[in-house]
Scaffold this motif. Structure first.
Motif, short mmCIF file in Angstrom:
data_model
loop_
_atom_site.label_atom_id
_atom_site.label_comp_id
_atom_site.label_asym_id
_atom_site.label_seq_id
_atom_site.Cartn_x
_atom_site.Cartn_y
_atom_site.Cartn_z
N GLY A 184 41.08 4.34 -3.03
CA GLY A 184 42.45 5.23 -2.66
C GLY A 184 43.19 4.65 -1.32
O GLY A 184 44.38 4.91 -1.44
N ASP A 185 42.99 3.37 -0.91
CA ASP A 185 43.80 2.44 -0.05
C ASP A 185 44.44 3.62 1.00
O ASP A 185 45.73 3.48 1.21
CB ASP A 185 44.75 1.80 -0.68
N GLY A 186 43.51 4.46 1.76
CA GLY A 186 43.98 5.36 2.64
C GLY A 186 44.94 6.53 2.32
O GLY A 186 45.65 6.88 2.99
N LEU B 24 36.72 6.81 -6.48
CA LEU B 24 37.29 7.26 -7.83
C LEU B 24 38.45 6.29 -8.05
O LEU B 24 38.78 5.62 -9.12
CB LEU B 24 37.82 8.53 -7.81
N ASN B 25 39.31 5.78 -7.11
CA ASN B 25 40.59 5.17 -7.07
C ASN B 25 40.58 4.05 -6.92
O ASN B 25 39.43 3.31 -5.98
CB ASN B 25 41.45 5.84 -6.14
N GLU C 137 41.47 11.77 -3.60
CA GLU C 137 40.23 12.25 -3.85
C GLU C 137 39.10 11.64 -2.53
O GLU C 137 38.43 12.45 -2.21
CB GLU C 137 40.00 11.90 -5.21
N GLU C 138 39.57 10.44 -2.25
CA GLU C 138 38.34 9.95 -1.28
C GLU C 138 38.44 10.63 -0.10
O GLU C 138 37.63 10.88 0.70
CB GLU C 138 38.53 8.48 -1.09
N ILE C 139 39.74 11.02 0.55
CA ILE C 139 39.98 11.77 1.78
C ILE C 139 39.72 13.04 1.81
O ILE C 139 39.16 13.53 2.59
CB ILE C 139 41.63 11.20 2.03
N GLY D 294 29.20 6.06 1.82
CA GLY D 294 30.35 5.80 0.90
C GLY D 294 31.69 6.64 1.37
O GLY D 294 31.44 7.02 2.31
N PRO D 295 32.65 6.82 0.41
CA PRO D 295 32.77 6.19 -0.88
C PRO D 295 33.31 4.46 -0.77
O PRO D 295 34.20 4.43 0.11
CB PRO D 295 33.98 6.84 -1.63
N TRP D 296 32.64 3.79 -1.70
CA TRP D 296 32.95 2.37 -1.64
C TRP D 296 33.82 2.08 -2.93
O TRP D 296 33.59 2.74 -4.02
CB TRP D 296 31.56 1.68 -1.50
N PRO D 297 34.56 1.02 -2.71
CA PRO D 297 35.56 0.67 -4.05
C PRO D 297 34.43 0.20 -5.11
O PRO D 297 33.36 -0.38 -4.92
CB PRO D 297 36.23 -0.82 -3.71
N SER D 298 34.72 0.82 -6.34
CA SER D 298 33.78 0.52 -7.33
C SER D 298 33.92 -0.77 -7.95
O SER D 298 32.70 -0.94 -8.41
CB SER D 298 34.23 1.60 -8.46
N ASP D 299 34.72 -1.54 -7.52
CA ASP D 299 34.76 -2.98 -8.02
C ASP D 299 33.61 -3.83 -7.24
O ASP D 299 33.70 -5.04 -7.44
CB ASP D 299 36.12 -3.58 -7.96
N THR D 300 33.05 -3.29 -6.01
CA THR D 300 32.48 -4.14 -5.14
C THR D 300 30.85 -3.60 -4.77
O THR D 300 29.93 -3.94 -4.53
CB THR D 300 33.00 -4.32 -3.65
#
Length: 266
Positions: free
Chosen positions: A150-152, A145-146, A158-160, A179-185
Motif C-alpha cells: 500500500g506504500d503508506g 493486497l496492494n 486495505e493494509e492500514i 505482516g502485512p508484507w509486500p507480496s513480491d518479497t
C-alpha cells in the motif's frame, strides 16, 4: 470393504458405465461419478472406516454439469460433513504452506471481500492445520493486497484500515502471525525457511509463487474439515490424458502429508 493380498483394502463402487467414459472430456456422467465416489469416501470417513482421504484432481466443470451446488469440492465436502466454520484450500510445496483470505471469486471482488474476520479465519485455519501436520510452533506471515503493501496509503488503504489492525489484534491473542508484507518479497522468506506459511489475499497470489517453485510436487490440503483430506495441486491435465506421461510426485506428496496429519491429528 475387501482387503486384497498385500494389505491393500479395495472398496468397489460402480459410479459410471463403461459406455459413458470419454477420456479428457468434461461430461455430466463423469461429474456424477466423481461426486458419487467423493460422497462415498466421506461416508467412510464419518463411519471411522478410513482415517484420511487422498483424491486425484477433480474437474470442476464436469462436477457442475452433474449438479455441484458450490464453487468447489471443498465446500461440497463441508456441507456433507456438517461444517459451518470457515473453510479454505491450503497449498503445500516442500514444507512451504499458503492459505487464502479469498479464493474462488472474481478478482474485482477481492478487496471488498477482505475483512478482519476473514483474515482471522484464514490464519486460524492454517495455524491449526500446521499443528496437525507436526509443526508445534508455526510461523505465519500475511501477504499485503496492494503493491508495496500500500506504500503508506498511496496505493490503497486495505493494509492500514483492515490488515494491520487485524494482525495486531491476533498478536494480542498470541497468534504466531506478522505482516502485512509486500507480496513480491514475502515468498522469499517462505522459500528460505524463515517462516512456515503465507496467508494470501486471493487465489493466484499464492498459487503462482508455489507452482513456479515446483508445479509437479504441489499439494492442496482441504483446510477446516474434521478429517485430513489432500489432493495434488496440478489439476486434471486433460492435455496429456491417456499418454502415460503424468508424473506422480504430487500424489505421493499428498499421501505423505495425509499420513503426517493422521499421526498428529488432535
Amino acid at each position: 470393504m475387501e482387503r486384497a493380498p498385500g494389505g491393500v483394502a479395495w472398496h468397489e463402487t460402480e459410479t459410471i458405465a463403461a459406455s459413458e467414459i470419454e477420456v479428457a472430456v468434461e461430461t455430466e456422467a463423469s461429474g456424477r461419478s466423481v461426486l458419487a465416489s467423493l460422497d462415498r469416501a466421506l461416508e467412510l470417513l464419518q463411519a471411522g472406516r478410513i482415517d484420511a482421504l487422498v483424491f486425484a484432481p477433480f474437474n470442476k466443470a464436469a462436477m457442475h454439469k452433474a449438479g455441484l451446488a458450490h464453487a468447489d469440492e471443498l465446500h461440497h465436502m463441508g456441507e456433507r460433513l456438517g461444517v459451518t466454520e470457515y473453510l479454505s484450500e491450503l497449498n503445500v510445496l516442500d514444507g512451504m504452506w499458503t492459505s487464502r483470505t479469498t479464493s474462488h471469486i472474481a478478482l474485482r471482488d477481492v478487496a471488498d471481500t477482505i475483512t478482519a474476520e476473514r483474515l482471522g479465519d484464514a490464519v486460524e485455519v492454517i495455524d491449526r492445520t500446521l499443528r496437525r501436520s507436526g509443526i508445534a510452533r508455526p510461523r505465519i506471515s500475511v501477504a499485503a493486497l496492494n503493491p508495496h503493501a500500500g506504500d503508506g496509503g498511496n496505493f490503497g488503504r486495505e493494509e492500514i484500515d483492515v490488515l494491520r489492525p487485524a494482525i495486531e489484534a491476533m498478536q494480542q491473542r498470541q497468534m504466531p502471525v506478522d505482516g502485512p508484507w509486500p507480496s513480491d518479497t514475502v515468498f522469499l522468506k517462505l522459500r528460505d525457511g524463515e517462516i512456515d506459511a503465507v496467508v494470501t489475499m486471493y487465489h493466484d497470489q499464492g498459487q503462482i509463487a508455489l507452482k513456479l517453485l515446483g508445479f509437479e510436487r504441489g499439494v492442496t490440503v482441504q483446510g477446516g474439515l474434521p478429517y485430513p483430506v489432500t489432493t495434488p495441486a496440478h489439476g486434471t491435465a486433460f492435455d496429456i490424458a491417456g499418454q502415460g506421461t503424468a508424473r506422480v510426485a504430487a500424489m505421493r506428496q499428498a499421501f505423505d502429508i495425509a499420513c503426517d496429519m493422521v499421526a498428529n491429528w488432535q
